[in-house]
Design a protein around this motif. Structure first.
Motif, PDB file in Angstrom:
ATOM      1  N   LEU A 221       0.853  -1.193   0.000  1.00 28.60           N
ATOM      2  CA  LEU A 221       0.000   0.000   0.000  1.00 28.60           C
ATOM      3  C   LEU A 221       0.890   1.244   0.000  1.00 28.60           C
ATOM      4  O   LEU A 221       1.639   1.492   0.955  1.00 28.60           O
ATOM      5  CB  LEU A 221      -0.916  -0.005   1.230  1.00 28.60           C
ATOM      6  CG  LEU A 221      -1.951   1.122   1.347  1.00 28.60           C
ATOM      7  CD1 LEU A 221      -2.936   1.062   0.191  1.00 28.60           C
ATOM      8  CD2 LEU A 221      -2.693   1.012   2.686  1.00 28.60           C
ATOM      9  N   ASP A 222       0.809   2.038  -1.030  1.00 27.69           N
ATOM     10  CA  ASP A 222       1.757   3.138  -1.215  1.00 27.69           C
ATOM     11  C   ASP A 222       1.218   4.461  -0.668  1.00 27.69           C
ATOM     12  O   ASP A 222       1.304   5.502  -1.323  1.00 27.69           O
ATOM     13  CB  ASP A 222       2.089   3.283  -2.705  1.00 27.69           C
ATOM     14  CG  ASP A 222       3.346   4.127  -2.925  1.00 27.69           C
ATOM     15  OD1 ASP A 222       4.220   4.127  -2.039  1.00 27.69           O
ATOM     16  OD2 ASP A 222       3.425   4.792  -3.983  1.00 27.69           O
ATOM     17  N   THR A 223       0.642   4.446   0.525  1.00 24.70           N
ATOM     18  CA  THR A 223       0.170   5.666   1.181  1.00 24.70           C
ATOM     19  C   THR A 223       0.566   5.619   2.652  1.00 24.70           C
ATOM     20  O   THR A 223       1.049   4.600   3.153  1.00 24.70           O
ATOM     21  CB  THR A 223      -1.368   5.806   1.091  1.00 24.70           C
ATOM     22  OG1 THR A 223      -1.980   4.814   1.942  1.00 24.70           O
ATOM     23  CG2 THR A 223      -1.850   5.637  -0.340  1.00 24.70           C
ATOM     24  N   GLU A 224       0.315   6.734   3.357  1.00 20.35           N
ATOM     25  CA  GLU A 224       0.647   6.807   4.781  1.00 20.35           C
ATOM     26  C   GLU A 224      -0.165   5.823   5.627  1.00 20.35           C
ATOM     27  O   GLU A 224       0.227   5.481   6.747  1.00 20.35           O
ATOM     28  CB  GLU A 224       0.431   8.228   5.304  1.00 20.35           C
ATOM     29  CG  GLU A 224      -1.024   8.685   5.257  1.00 20.35           C
ATOM     30  CD  GLU A 224      -1.206  10.087   5.790  1.00 20.35           C
ATOM     31  OE1 GLU A 224      -2.357  10.444   6.088  1.00 20.35           O
ATOM     32  OE2 GLU A 224      -0.207  10.817   5.918  1.00 20.35           O
ATOM     33  N   TRP A 225      -1.304   5.325   5.092  1.00 17.81           N
ATOM     34  CA  TRP A 225      -2.128   4.377   5.846  1.00 17.81           C
ATOM     35  C   TRP A 225      -1.446   3.015   5.986  1.00 17.81           C
ATOM     36  O   TRP A 225      -1.853   2.208   6.828  1.00 17.81           O
ATOM     37  CB  TRP A 225      -3.501   4.227   5.189  1.00 17.81           C
ATOM     38  CG  TRP A 225      -4.321   5.465   5.344  1.00 17.81           C
ATOM     39  CD1 TRP A 225      -4.572   6.424   4.407  1.00 17.81           C
ATOM     40  CD2 TRP A 225      -4.961   5.905   6.550  1.00 17.81           C
ATOM     41  NE1 TRP A 225      -5.335   7.434   4.939  1.00 17.81           N
ATOM     42  CE2 TRP A 225      -5.592   7.143   6.259  1.00 17.81           C
ATOM     43  CE3 TRP A 225      -5.067   5.390   7.845  1.00 17.81           C
ATOM     44  CZ2 TRP A 225      -6.303   7.862   7.207  1.00 17.81           C
ATOM     45  CZ3 TRP A 225      -5.782   6.093   8.790  1.00 17.81           C
ATOM     46  CH2 TRP A 225      -6.395   7.315   8.481  1.00 17.81           C
ATOM     47  N   SER A 226      -0.422   2.772   5.213  1.00 16.67           N
ATOM     48  CA  SER A 226       0.293   1.498   5.339  1.00 16.67           C
ATOM     49  C   SER A 226       0.969   1.369   6.702  1.00 16.67           C
ATOM     50  O   SER A 226       1.186   0.268   7.188  1.00 16.67           O
ATOM     51  CB  SER A 226       1.334   1.358   4.230  1.00 16.67           C
ATOM     52  OG  SER A 226       2.332   2.351   4.341  1.00 16.67           O
ATOM     53  N   TYR A 227       1.324   2.504   7.326  1.00 16.82           N
ATOM     54  CA  TYR A 227       1.889   2.443   8.679  1.00 16.82           C
ATOM     55  C   TYR A 227       0.951   3.041   9.729  1.00 16.82           C
ATOM     56  O   TYR A 227       1.095   2.767  10.927  1.00 16.82           O
ATOM     57  CB  TYR A 227       3.262   3.137   8.744  1.00 16.82           C
ATOM     58  CG  TYR A 227       3.271   4.585   8.310  1.00 16.82           C
ATOM     59  CD1 TYR A 227       2.950   5.590   9.205  1.00 16.82           C
ATOM     60  CD2 TYR A 227       3.621   4.941   7.016  1.00 16.82           C
ATOM     61  CE1 TYR A 227       2.964   6.928   8.813  1.00 16.82           C
ATOM     62  CE2 TYR A 227       3.640   6.257   6.622  1.00 16.82           C
ATOM     63  CZ  TYR A 227       3.315   7.254   7.518  1.00 16.82           C
ATOM     64  OH  TYR A 227       3.324   8.568   7.137  1.00 16.82           O
ATOM     65  N   ARG A 228      -0.038   3.818   9.310  1.00 18.32           N
ATOM     66  CA  ARG A 228      -0.993   4.365  10.277  1.00 18.32           C
ATOM     67  C   ARG A 228      -1.981   3.303  10.777  1.00 18.32           C
ATOM     68  O   ARG A 228      -2.334   3.277  11.953  1.00 18.32           O
ATOM     69  CB  ARG A 228      -1.771   5.525   9.664  1.00 18.32           C
ATOM     70  CG  ARG A 228      -1.071   6.857   9.760  1.00 18.32           C
ATOM     71  CD  ARG A 228      -2.042   7.992   9.494  1.00 18.32           C
ATOM     72  NE  ARG A 228      -1.475   9.275   9.863  1.00 18.32           N
ATOM     73  CZ  ARG A 228      -2.171  10.400   9.916  1.00 18.32           C
ATOM     74  NH1 ARG A 228      -3.468  10.383   9.618  1.00 18.32           N
ATOM     75  NH2 ARG A 228      -1.599  11.536  10.249  1.00 18.32           N
ATOM     76  N   ILE A 229      -2.432   2.447   9.873  1.00 20.10           N
ATOM     77  CA  ILE A 229      -3.379   1.393  10.270  1.00 20.10           C
ATOM     78  C   ILE A 229      -2.793   0.491  11.351  1.00 20.10           C
ATOM     79  O   ILE A 229      -3.468   0.196  12.354  1.00 20.10           O
ATOM     80  CB  ILE A 229      -3.823   0.580   9.035  1.00 20.10           C
ATOM     81  CG1 ILE A 229      -4.723   1.440   8.145  1.00 20.10           C
ATOM     82  CG2 ILE A 229      -4.562  -0.685   9.463  1.00 20.10           C
ATOM     83  CD1 ILE A 229      -5.084   0.781   6.818  1.00 20.10           C
ATOM     84  N   PRO A 230      -1.538   0.027  11.221  1.00 19.93           N
ATOM     85  CA  PRO A 230      -0.971  -0.788  12.304  1.00 19.93           C
ATOM     86  C   PRO A 230      -0.943  -0.067  13.656  1.00 19.93           C
ATOM     87  O   PRO A 230      -1.166  -0.694  14.691  1.00 19.93           O
ATOM     88  CB  PRO A 230       0.453  -1.080  11.809  1.00 19.93           C
ATOM     89  CG  PRO A 230       0.344  -1.037  10.322  1.00 19.93           C
ATOM     90  CD  PRO A 230      -0.641   0.050  10.036  1.00 19.93           C
TER      91      PRO A 230
END
Length: 558
Positions: A221-230
């Protein structure tokens, strides 16, 4: 040495025959000694299966309390594995020509150690808070605090705020890591003790496995949500655990130390099955007897008492058993996605190996419960485990001579997975069990806290050095780093051979006497004692007075 035998046919079957006033006597009361002896003998004679049927709620509440540790395990693997995460590196890293986006070694060390520094403070605070308020309110309060601090990591606009957020989240994580094994050791009988104290370690693995799966699923996932979701998923645990823990019973050992015998009896009734046939008041008598014995041995309840007389030896054993988990190469070999990246594996391969390694860790824990813990002692498992980890690290370092070969790099990665399996099979498990068992009951919580802080100290040092060992913009040692940790693992093995005692099958009073008699570590397994012998208790009292007199004379001389 004088001994006497207590027979199970002396058992008093009716709870009402033993009044609580009988327990408010000195250590040498025949009635207290008799009932405590029967209670202790009944516990020691219970098989694993019988203990499970007799203490179903104790098992349940130990599992619930240990589940708090899932969050620390989750974050431990989360933040360190973000270093190889492309979107995370772009957000918080620096661009290096020819290398790409990388977090600097200084920020890797800062982020990796921030939670450990916070946990160090949280562990120290937990020792005071639990002694004052008990396990239950401290755990609930810590979950509430954690829920607030997660906002900092989720919304962090820059790496500085993220680092502060990690540090603040570490405060309650330190409480969880030191509370869970202590609670399990106080609510469970002897035969179940090692399984539920080491279950804390499994909770770490469960958290790591959840994190590994989430990281793998979001790496593309090439957005900031790739690390925000965790980060956001951490809110799920407090929402689940806070309402559940409101119904948890307090530790009966804590209530006895506070003189609340009636509340301790009620707690024991909630932990034991009504159909078990166990005399609750005789179980309580055994707890009271142990507490009085430790009072006679001048064992206090402060942090300073952890380093007085023979308690110093117990505390150091707990510290080194925990620290050994770091010194055997944890920061280098345990699910090291950054190491996989540095030896040339792709991000997809890296995170697949990460999931596989965490699965092997879980499998190692289960195998340990089934194949090792029922048959081998703590000392034996720790020693053989440490020796094997040392050899694997040595082999990884040797292979690095030809690391340019893709086959060699894959072999090194496979060896780190083997290291992970052996670690959780042995040292990862026993490193949790020993600190929870080795301290006196009056100092158990603080002994676990001091030991856990020893782990955090070594973890911070190792976490500060490891990025410099591995980072391509710094020392870039790659697989040669294994030589460093192989050496520290060897030193830990030597310490364990001479200083780690066998605690398997020993009740807490027996351990008190073994340490009071200064029995060498290698003789713990075979040394014969009877903690209810009047002659032995009087002998211990004489030893205590001699020690106190010597300390007084030494103080006067200085």
């Amino acid at each position: 040495m004088a001994t006497e035998t207590v027979h199970s046919d002396d058992h008093i079957t009716a709870d009402t025959e033993l009044d609580l006033d009988v327990l408010n006597v000195d250590l040498y009361s025949e009635q207290l000694n008799h009932n405590a002896a029967v209670g202790a003998e009944s516990e020691a004679a219970m098989s694993l299966w019988k203990s499970m049927k007799a203490y179903p709620m104790a098992i349940f509440w130990s599992l619930v309390v240990s589940m708090c540790v899932v969050m620390e395990g989750y974050d431990t693997i989360l933040i360190n594995n973000f270093y190889a995460y492309p979107t995370f590196a772009r957000k918080y890293g620096t661009y290096f020509p020819g290398v790409g986006y990388q977090l600097t070694a200084a920020w890797q060390a800062g982020l990796g150690n921030a939670a450990g520094v916070g946990a160090f403070i949280g562990v120290l605070a937990n020792g005071y808070l639990v002694n004052q308020f008990g396990q239950k309110p401290v755990l609930i309060g810590s979950l509430v605090v954690l829920s607030c601090f997660i906002f900092m990591t989720f919304f962090a606009p820059n790496i500085t705020i993220l680092c502060v957020g990690e540090l603040m989240c570490g405060l309650p994580w330190g409480v969880f890591a030191s509370a869970a094994p202590a609670y399990a050791s106080e609510v469970l009988p002897l035969s179940l003790r090692v399984y539920l104290t080491t279950y804390t370690n499994m909770c770490f693995i469960i958290g790591q496995l959840i994190a590994a799966g989430i990281l793998y699923s979001l790496v593309s996932l090439d957005t900031e949500w790739s690390y925000r979701i965790p980060f956001a998923l951490q809110w799920a645990w407090p929402a689940f655990l806070i309402p559940l823990l409101f119904f948890a019973p307090e530790s009966p050992w804590h209530l006895v130390r506070k003189g609340r015998l009636e509340d301790a009896e009620k707690s024991l009734r909630r932990l034991q099955s009504k159909s078990s046939g166990i005399d609750v008041k005789q179980t309580l008598a055994a707890i009271v007897h142990t507490n009085k014995l430790e009072q006679e041995l001048s064992i206090g309840t402060s942090y300073w008492d952890c380093f007085k007389n023979f308690e110093r030896r117990r505390t150091l054993i707990a510290c080194f058993a925990f620290a050994g988990q770091v010194l055997c190469g944890l920061n280098f070999a345990y699910n090291s996605t950054y190491f996989f990246q540095q030896i040339g594996l792709s991000p997809s391969q890296t995170y697949r190996l990460n999931v596989g390694g965490t699965g092997l860790a879980l499998l190692g824990t289960i195998f340990s419960w089934v194949l090792l813990l029922p048959y081998f002692g703590r000392r034996t498992i720790y020693l053989w485990g440490m020796a094997t980890l040392c050899m694997i690290l040595l082999l990884i370092g040797i292979l690095n001579i030809r690391t340019t070969s893709s086959g060699i790099a894959t072999t090194q990665a496979a060896l780190t997975l083997a290291w992970t399996f052996i670690y959780q099979l042995t040292v990862g498990q026993i490193g949790w069990a020993v600190p929870a068992e080795i301290g006196s009951t009056r100092l158990r919580q603080k002994t676990v806290c001091v030991a856990r802080n020893a782990y955090y100290i070594f973890s911070v040092i190792a976490g500060g050095l490891e990025p410099y060992f591995m980072n391509p913009t710094q020392w870039n040692l790659k697989g040669y780093t294994a030589f460093v940790w192989s050496g520290t693992a060897l030193l830990t093995f030597i310490w364990a051979y001479f200083e780690l005692p066998e605690t398997m099958g020993r009740q807490y009073e027996e351990l008190d006497i073994l340490f009071a008699y200064e029995v060498p570590a290698r003789k713990f397994k075979t040394f014969e004692i009877n903690q209810f012998s009047s002659e032995q208790l009087e002998d211990l009292d004489i030893r205590r007075l001699v020690t106190a007199d010597k300390l007084s004379r030494d103080a006067a001389g200085s």
